[in-house]
Scaffold this motif. Structure first.
Motif, PDB file in Angstrom:
ATOM      1  N   THR A 166       0.811  -1.221   0.000  1.00  0.00           N
ATOM      2  CA  THR A 166       0.000   0.000   0.000  1.00  0.00           C
ATOM      3  C   THR A 166       0.846   1.274   0.000  1.00  0.00           C
ATOM      4  N   TYR A 183      -2.181  -1.110  -3.852  1.00  0.00           N
ATOM      5  CA  TYR A 183      -2.772  -2.433  -3.718  1.00  0.00           C
ATOM      6  C   TYR A 183      -3.562  -2.794  -4.965  1.00  0.00           C
ATOM      7  N   LYS A 201      -1.220  -6.121   2.293  1.00  0.00           N
ATOM      8  CA  LYS A 201      -1.345  -4.850   3.021  1.00  0.00           C
ATOM      9  C   LYS A 201      -0.585  -4.834   4.344  1.00  0.00           C
ATOM     10  N   ASN A 240       4.035 -10.270   1.161  1.00  0.00           N
ATOM     11  CA  ASN A 240       3.829  -8.965   0.538  1.00  0.00           C
ATOM     12  C   ASN A 240       5.004  -8.567  -0.348  1.00  0.00           C
TER      13      ASN A 240
END
Length: 785
Positions: A43, A50, A485, A498
């Motif tokens: 993000t 995202y 996130k 991520n």
């Protein structure tokens, strides 16, 4: 406060298979489910943001929320049997308490807390050994040794009760040797400070009950609705209901016994030494003699507990306490449990062990027969809100059809490493967290929730509540740091899943088709999986590998495979899957390595395969023999850049740098610390096994002094000698390329933060260009230049 969490029954599925999902709605709020394909999870406003793609599915709808709890804490259960409802009895065991002062703890119990019935041997609220007998009518007899148990000291503990005379005898006797305990004999002098023999007379009789016989816990309620069964408990003929357990014990237990007679002290000592060596008369009085080492040489990972008497009151361990542990009689003559199993008769129990949350299924996703292979998730939202408190993602991989490919490129998701780091609590528990990061850790809602809910389990970077290291990790529970996130407190930006979504996003942008499989798939299928693909990519941090995984990567290169290792600190720790349950891995942290804890002497070998644990380099398989590079440095403040080396200009290599200037700085940008060379770094080193034909393409520079060399290579601590990035030449990332037999090859940039730079300037940058050149070059048929 997180209001919704969940997990699935598997990490990966083929088209046509089903995935079950388990959800906890903290306040029983309704929630919406949407299956999504994860593309980019970061993000960070400096990046592309995202990205997800919603997928149609029958399970996409609203659900009534319910509260589901995790019942942590390990113990042994001997299912209810009327032979356990004795009148006279003797309970005995060797114990090694690790938190004797934490409050009441069950040692050996057939006790129902709700009805105050049965009998049991406990540690009481005053840290003393105690016995409880309850008549089920409200009357309870509680006798204490009145001598505090010491931490990390072996004791022979026993209680005998004669129902005819009402006499009770309670024994508490330390048995310390130079090798078996945390304290030397001199620290137990005078001996009477911790030795106890207490007698009393009691008119109560233990009321027969339906509670199971438990070791390391006691029963609060006979029924819980939770069961153990399946391959992990293959010896169970039918599902076994678990009780609502309470008063979980921390520490080791060795050679527990139950007899139906009040034994004398000499009989207790004889039985403690071994059931088979006792007289026939004494053996006839024994209900159960459980030797935890009885099946140690065949499958120490087994959940099966053997009763060596003819009664065969065998049991099972719940929540996977640690086996293969040194017992009360460990002499240090043998450092491997299967060489001298009778000295490894202990199991170490913890009140925060967890192997499976055992929640009820809330919904099921049936994977369509035709669907793109990739990383997906079940997105859960309360009231349609996407805030950290009201949203959760449960990630999983959809594989290509079984035995087939849908692309020439395979991305192996490093799921083993995800499990190893699952729910780590370093931000709240590690005393060096701020020093490692060079800043105050910034914690997310998930970090704070895990700090309050320790029952969600720990990572292999954590310590149990008693201070011992966590060597088992299961994915059958909510893993809150494996989410899109999520921003890890340690890294300058992202970590694990991520960070790997940086790569999947870039592959999508460059229109490079790819399939996704997991470490577990590689462990099961081996090199046959890799051989189906022309190019194989790793994630940013494939740190934890099983022996089968290493063998597959090595064979793939020898078979002409083209491999791109896109991370750092790869193939570093030995990690093995449970032989009966691939949802669980084991990692023993040995005497060396960059680690959060160290295993105790004699406890370096894995229980899951019996082999030496710790670092792969300790088994002669240093990572540079696998991927050409070895872990050299780590630092979690900022990332740096690369400069090209002369080899990059050679005809064999220059194609990788098409479109990149000879003097161009590479990767002085990115979403992970602001550069392509950072967080953790790998180096080229011929002395440690880098192939002699490897080309050194580029080398990083200008790292800060928070970037430090790995400690396994520092033999002396000398002031000013092993400095940080501005002083130590070992602090660097090396980008390499080499050819392997049958037109195979490897390319590796040697940095964990590399993929975080791919999206810079709308994916138009030299890091992106170099990787695209490498992949497209590897995809061409015929010999490489």
């Amino acid at each position: 406060m997180l209001r919704i969490t969940g997990y699935s029954d598997k990490y990966q599925a083929f088209p046509g298979e089903k995935i079950k999902f388990y959800v906890n709605s903290e306040k029983k709020e309704n929630y919406d489910v949407q299956i999504v394909r994860l593309i980019h999870g970061d993000t960070n406003p400096e990046g592309p943001g995202y990205k997800e793609e919603e997928i149609g599915a029958v399970c996409n709808k609203s659900y009534q929320g319910r509260n589901q709890k995790v019942h942590g804490g390990s113990y042994v259960i001997i299912p209810q049997d009327d032979r356990l409802n004795v009148k006279s009895f003797t309970l005995q065991a060797y114990i090694f308490p690790t938190t004797p002062d934490k409050g009441k703890q069950g040692i050996l119990t057939k006790w129902n807390e709700k009805t105050n019935s049965g009998y049991g041997l406990f540690i009481d609220d005053n840290s003393c050994l105690s016995v409880m007998i309850g008549d089920g009518e409200g009357q309870v007899m509680n006798l204490s040794s009145e001598k505090k148990l010491m931490r990390k000291v072996w004791y022979l503990v026993a209680v005998s009760y004669d129902a005819e005379t009402g006499k009770i005898k309670l024994y508490q006797e330390p048995c310390v040797t130079p090798t078996n305990a945390g304290l030397g004999m001199s620290l137990l002098h005078p001996a009477d400070e911790t030795t106890a023999f207490v007698e009393a007379t009691n008119n109560l009789k233990p009321k027969a009950n339906d509670a199971p016989f438990l070791m390391a816990a006691s029963t609060v309620n006979d029924h819980s609705g939770r069961h153990i069964y399946g391959a992990h408990y293959k010896e169970a003929l039918s599902p076994i209901e678990l009780p609502e357990q309470g008063f979980i014990y921390n520490g080791k237990i060795d050679r527990p016994r139950l007899s139906k007679k009040a034994l004398s002290k000499s009989e207790i000592e004889s039985l403690a030494r071994g059931y088979s060596g006792c007289s026939a008369e004494l053996r006839s009085e024994v209900i159960g003699a459980w030797d935890f080492h009885a099946n140690i040489t065949k499958n120490i990972a087994s959940t099966y507990i053997i009763d060596t008497t003819s009664n065969h009151l065998n049991g099972f361990i719940v929540n996977l306490p640690v086996r293969g542990m040194t017992g009360y009689n460990w002499t240090a003559d043998e450092m491997v449990f299967h060489h001298k199993p009778d000295e490894y008769g202990a199991i170490h129990f913890h009140d925060d062990d967890i192997d499976d949350a055992r929640w009820e299924v809330d919904f099921t996703f049936e994977v369509p027969d035709i669907i793109k292979s990739g990383i997906y998730a079940a997105r859960l939202r309360i009231d349609g809100e996407d805030s950290p408190e009201t949203e959760d993602f449960i990630p999983f991989v959809i594989k290509p059809p079984k035995g087939k490919t849908t692309s020439k490129v395979l991305f192996v998701l490093p799921s083993n490493s995800y499990i190893a780091y699952s729910n780590d609590n370093l931000a709240t528990n590690s005393v060096v967290a701020e020093l490692l990061a060079g800043k105050v850790p910034v914690m997310s809602a998930a970090d704070l929730y895990l700090n309050e809910h320790r029952e969600y389990g720990l990572s292999t970077y954590s310590l149990h509540s008693d201070g011992s290291g966590v060597c088992y990790s299961s994915r059958l529970r909510p893993i809150l740091n494996m989410r899109p996130k999520y921003r890890h407190w340690l890294s300058p930006s992202l970590w694990q899943l991520n960070a790997d979504l940086h790569l999947t996003d870039w592959l999508e942008e460059k229109n490079i088709d790819f399939d996704v499989m997991t470490d577990e798939d590689l462990h099961v299928e081996g090199v046959d999986l890799l051989n189906r693909y022309q190019v194989v990519l790793t994630g940013s941090h494939p740190e934890y590998s099983s022996e089968k995984m290493l063998a597959a990567y090595e064979s793939y290169q020898l078979n002409g495979g083209r491999w791109i290792y896109l991370g750092a600190d790869g193939f570093y720790w030995i990690s093995e899957y449970h032989p009966d349950n691939l949802n669980i891995i084991e990692v023993r942290k040995g005497e060396a390595g960059t680690r959060a804890w160290t295993a105790n002497p004699g406890e370096y070998n894995n229980a899951f395969d019996g082999k030496f644990g710790g670092m792969w380099r300790a088994r002669g398989r240093i990572p540079s023999k696998v991927c050409g590079l070895t872990f050299t440095a780590y630092g979690f403040d900022v990332s740096s850049y690369y400069k090209r080396e002369p080899d990059s200009k050679k005809p064999e290599c220059s194609w990788i740098f098409d479109g990149v200037g000879e003097n161009e700085v590479i990767g002085d940008f990115g979403l992970v610390g602001g550069g392509a060379a950072g967080v953790e770094l790998d180096r080229y080193d011929l002395e440690f096994g880098t192939p002699h034909n490897a080309f050194l393409l580029a080398r990083s520079e200008n790292h800060t002094n928070l970037m430090l060399q790995v400690n396994e290579e520092i033999h002396f601590s000398v002031r000013g000698y092993h400095g940080g990035g501005t002083e130590n030449p070992m602090v660097r990332a090396d980008m390499i390329y080499y050819k392997t037999p049958k037109d195979g090859a490897l390319f590796a940039p040697g940095s964990l933060s590399w993929c975080g730079s791919l999206s810079h300037n709308d994916y138009n940058n030299n890091v992106s260009k170099i990787l695209e050149n490498a992949i497209r070059g590897f995809l061409k048929e015929g010999p490489l230049p």
